[in-house]
Design a protein around this motif. Sequence first.
Motif, PDB file in Angstrom:
ATOM      1  N   ALA A 124       0.780  -0.842   0.101  1.00  0.00           N
ATOM      2  CA  ALA A 124      -0.181  -0.031   0.176  1.00  0.00           C
ATOM      3  C   ALA A 124       1.342   0.746  -0.286  1.00  0.00           C
ATOM      4  N   THR A 125       2.140   0.717   0.458  1.00  0.00           N
ATOM      5  CA  THR A 125       3.133   2.511   0.475  1.00  0.00           C
ATOM      6  C   THR A 125       3.888   2.423  -0.829  1.00  0.00           C
ATOM      7  N   GLY A 126       3.502   1.748  -1.675  1.00  0.00           N
ATOM      8  CA  GLY A 126       4.335   1.684  -2.867  1.00  0.00           C
ATOM      9  C   GLY A 126       6.081   1.400  -2.836  1.00  0.00           C
ATOM     10  N   LYS A 127       6.426   1.669  -1.560  1.00  0.00           N
ATOM     11  CA  LYS A 127       7.523   1.042  -1.416  1.00  0.00           C
ATOM     12  C   LYS A 127       8.649  -0.465  -1.683  1.00  0.00           C
ATOM     13  N   ARG A 128       9.406  -0.421  -2.134  1.00  0.00           N
ATOM     14  CA  ARG A 128       9.792  -1.207  -2.227  1.00  0.00           C
ATOM     15  C   ARG A 128      10.880  -2.265  -1.201  1.00  0.00           C
ATOM     16  N   VAL A 129      10.914  -3.829  -1.617  1.00  0.00           N
ATOM     17  CA  VAL A 129      11.312  -3.718  -0.123  1.00  0.00           C
ATOM     18  C   VAL A 129      12.413  -5.157  -0.933  1.00  0.00           C
ATOM     19  N   SER A 130      13.702  -5.389  -0.681  1.00  0.00           N
ATOM     20  CA  SER A 130      15.025  -5.512  -0.919  1.00  0.00           C
ATOM     21  C   SER A 130      14.932  -7.257   0.129  1.00  0.00           C
ATOM     22  N   LEU A 131      15.025  -8.054  -0.651  1.00  0.00           N
ATOM     23  CA  LEU A 131      14.854  -9.543   0.322  1.00  0.00           C
ATOM     24  C   LEU A 131      16.378 -10.001   1.000  1.00  0.00           C
ATOM     25  N   HIS A 132      16.652  -9.949   1.636  1.00  0.00           N
ATOM     26  CA  HIS A 132      18.011 -11.419   1.858  1.00  0.00           C
ATOM     27  C   HIS A 132      17.274 -12.333   1.272  1.00  0.00           C
ATOM     28  N   ALA A 133      17.640 -12.842   0.108  1.00  0.00           N
ATOM     29  CA  ALA A 133      16.442 -14.090  -0.137  1.00  0.00           C
ATOM     30  C   ALA A 133      17.524 -15.292   0.132  1.00  0.00           C
ATOM     31  N   GLU A 134      17.512 -15.901   1.593  1.00  0.00           N
ATOM     32  CA  GLU A 134      17.730 -17.604   1.210  1.00  0.00           C
ATOM     33  C   GLU A 134      17.399 -17.728   2.471  1.00  0.00           C
ATOM     34  N   THR A 135      16.876 -19.227   2.459  1.00  0.00           N
ATOM     35  CA  THR A 135      15.804 -19.898   3.165  1.00  0.00           C
ATOM     36  C   THR A 135      16.127 -20.234   4.538  1.00  0.00           C
ATOM     37  N   ASN A 136      15.966 -19.638   5.649  1.00  0.00           N
ATOM     38  CA  ASN A 136      16.547 -20.230   6.601  1.00  0.00           C
ATOM     39  C   ASN A 136      15.917 -21.643   7.395  1.00  0.00           C
TER      40      ASN A 136
ATOM     41  N   VAL B 131      18.805 -22.946  -1.365  1.00  0.00           N
ATOM     42  CA  VAL B 131      18.629 -22.287  -0.119  1.00  0.00           C
ATOM     43  C   VAL B 131      18.040 -20.741  -1.110  1.00  0.00           C
ATOM     44  N   ALA B 132      18.532 -20.410  -2.343  1.00  0.00           N
ATOM     45  CA  ALA B 132      18.417 -19.009  -2.472  1.00  0.00           C
ATOM     46  C   ALA B 132      17.654 -19.351  -3.534  1.00  0.00           C
ATOM     47  N   VAL B 133      16.808 -20.169  -4.153  1.00  0.00           N
ATOM     48  CA  VAL B 133      16.754 -20.824  -5.598  1.00  0.00           C
ATOM     49  C   VAL B 133      14.572 -20.520  -4.836  1.00  0.00           C
ATOM     50  N   GLU B 134      14.917 -21.532  -3.615  1.00  0.00           N
ATOM     51  CA  GLU B 134      13.340 -21.055  -2.965  1.00  0.00           C
ATOM     52  C   GLU B 134      12.595 -20.219  -2.085  1.00  0.00           C
ATOM     53  N   ALA B 135      13.582 -19.332  -1.833  1.00  0.00           N
ATOM     54  CA  ALA B 135      13.722 -17.727  -1.155  1.00  0.00           C
ATOM     55  C   ALA B 135      13.190 -17.132  -2.123  1.00  0.00           C
ATOM     56  N   VAL B 136      13.826 -17.126  -3.579  1.00  0.00           N
ATOM     57  CA  VAL B 136      13.292 -16.234  -4.303  1.00  0.00           C
ATOM     58  C   VAL B 136      12.551 -16.233  -5.340  1.00  0.00           C
ATOM     59  N   SER B 137      11.910 -17.696  -5.491  1.00  0.00           N
ATOM     60  CA  SER B 137      10.780 -18.597  -5.965  1.00  0.00           C
ATOM     61  C   SER B 137       9.248 -18.105  -5.329  1.00  0.00           C
ATOM     62  N   ARG B 138       9.443 -18.005  -3.680  1.00  0.00           N
ATOM     63  CA  ARG B 138       8.517 -17.696  -2.681  1.00  0.00           C
ATOM     64  C   ARG B 138       8.060 -16.726  -2.338  1.00  0.00           C
ATOM     65  N   ALA B 139       9.391 -15.915  -2.933  1.00  0.00           N
ATOM     66  CA  ALA B 139       9.403 -14.061  -2.452  1.00  0.00           C
ATOM     67  C   ALA B 139       8.359 -13.106  -3.931  1.00  0.00           C
ATOM     68  N   ALA B 140       8.600 -13.722  -4.609  1.00  0.00           N
ATOM     69  CA  ALA B 140       8.173 -12.889  -6.298  1.00  0.00           C
ATOM     70  C   ALA B 140       6.597 -13.729  -6.125  1.00  0.00           C
ATOM     71  N   ILE B 141       5.840 -15.012  -5.649  1.00  0.00           N
ATOM     72  CA  ILE B 141       4.606 -15.467  -5.040  1.00  0.00           C
ATOM     73  C   ILE B 141       4.606 -14.281  -4.477  1.00  0.00           C
ATOM     74  N   LEU B 142       4.436 -14.046  -3.681  1.00  0.00           N
ATOM     75  CA  LEU B 142       3.790 -13.077  -2.365  1.00  0.00           C
ATOM     76  C   LEU B 142       3.900 -11.874  -2.851  1.00  0.00           C
ATOM     77  N   ALA B 143       4.997 -11.361  -3.718  1.00  0.00           N
ATOM     78  CA  ALA B 143       4.820 -10.383  -4.425  1.00  0.00           C
ATOM     79  C   ALA B 143       4.097 -10.336  -5.576  1.00  0.00           C
ATOM     80  N   GLU B 144       3.336 -11.477  -6.301  1.00  0.00           N
ATOM     81  CA  GLU B 144       2.730 -11.085  -7.232  1.00  0.00           C
ATOM     82  C   GLU B 144       1.016 -11.255  -7.073  1.00  0.00           C
ATOM     83  N   TRP B 145       1.031 -11.787  -5.671  1.00  0.00           N
ATOM     84  CA  TRP B 145       0.389 -12.062  -4.295  1.00  0.00           C
ATOM     85  C   TRP B 145      -0.410 -10.802  -4.358  1.00  0.00           C
ATOM     86  N   THR B 146       0.324 -10.107  -3.566  1.00  0.00           N
ATOM     87  CA  THR B 146       0.378  -8.683  -2.889  1.00  0.00           C
ATOM     88  C   THR B 146       0.314  -7.394  -4.061  1.00  0.00           C
ATOM     89  N   GLY B 147       0.642  -7.267  -4.557  1.00  0.00           N
ATOM     90  CA  GLY B 147       1.527  -6.607  -5.951  1.00  0.00           C
ATOM     91  C   GLY B 147       3.457  -5.724  -4.622  1.00  0.00           C
TER      92      GLY B 147
END
Length: 489
Positions: free
Chosen positions: A175-187, A216-232
């Motif tokens: 809702a804010t329009g700001k970008r989220v930078s991700l440390h994309a590694e699945t803990n 570790v990174a592939v799973e995180a990037v994929s999951r982040a992309a799905i959540l970003a797609e869903w929420t905008g």
Amino acid sequence: MSASADLVINGGKIVTPDAVFEESVAIADGVILAVGAESAMPSARETLDASGLHVLPGVIDDHVHFRDPGYPHKEDFASGTAAAAFGGVTTVFDMPNTIPPTGTPEILAAKHEMAAQKAHVDFGLYGLLGEDTIRHVPELAKTVIGFKLYMGNTFGKIPTPSTGAMLEAFEVVAATGKRVSLHAETNSIMERRETRMRDAGRVDPLAHLASRPAVVAVEAVSRAAILAEWTGARIHILHISSADELRPLREAKARGVDITGETCPQYLFLSADDYGRFAGVIRVNPPVREKRNQEPLFAALADGTIDVIATDHAPHAIEEKTRNDIWTVDCGFPGVETQMPMMLTEVAAGRFSICDYVRWSAANPARIWGLYPRKGVIQAGADADIAVVDLSREWTIDDAKLQSLSRITPFHGRRTRGLPLHTLVRGRFVMRERELVAAARGWGRSVHTIQQLPAPTPRNIDDTITAIVRFPTVAGPTGHATPHQRGKR
Ligand code: DOR
Ligand code: ZN
């Protein structure tokens, strides 16, 4: 032209993402007044002869750790921004894993005040996006450049939000329009791997890589992309380290997800073959990987899959980088000062063009973060953020001579070709003839005030979730908590 200028740069070759052309640049009041023929330039208080040199838009490094407040022996905002100035970097975005982490409006305000007093170059500050800080997003969003979310553990031990919390966080930030930078590694993947390595008695440097394989990174990037797609929500994948991450990144871009990515010199120029030589010095998260990843990362920059070259400048003390047990070595090393010479060395070798470099280091980050065309380009009306570069100047990286307080890098001894000689931030020299302009300390300003973002397009937002940020905070036994969060305990 009648107006007079503070400075005119003559004889240099100006570089844009598309062209190199010899023109003069006139600067007044920190802004580029005109670009054109020398004969058309206004009178100026000062001129700089840049004959034989290239005039680049200053680098925008969207990923640095200047450790302030919290770790003054590793770096502070003055030393970190001095290192930036020496690297031709005119804007940095500082990460929130300081002490305290940049997760509340009060802490953010204090960090802004500190940075404004010490910075030699312009800066943006990230706000921490964690389970406990979601409620602060609307307030933080007013002065951050963007948010940082840690999907996996790294230096500073910032807790990793669950996927559920991450979805909520994206809903609120969308809702804010700001970008989220991700440390994309699945803990959860790397935690188990690390435990297995430790149980097996492994303390050698390669155990670090083994605990964080590319999945570790592939799973995180994929999951982040799905959540970003869903929420905008808009997202940026930090420090892309493997060829395998490129597929989910490409696919998400093709689906129209507002996703961007960066890589860093350590993934382009170091490989698993170097652990023997450098041991803990190259311990970094994500890890330096097998050599076969390097070419695909260069190719992904070239074809636009990866948008940005950044550094993840992560300074630590020598003692913290040279311990024998790899699990006790602090992760990361400095890079803000060496990125440009290392990349220009590849330009000299013909791997890519100087225009490509300007696209990845300045124009693209400026666009992605809403700073274009005030920053990231040399044209009339833009801030006069400029690196004057000698493309033929040879240099040998010497840790002892770096501006960073962290005097240990795996790049020590590397011979480079192409060096920034002068760096200007909003028309003022902050580094001149390879000397720091001490008086420029405190010249740097936060760029959030000039950030212009497209209108947000949130999707699939659950009002009952976003409402949590509207609940008044109430004092709980362990400090402040929202009713929503108290209910979860
Ligand atoms: O190696 C790393 N060091 N990776 C990170 O993500 C954080 C950084 C740091 O802050 O030292
Ligand atoms: Zn980082």
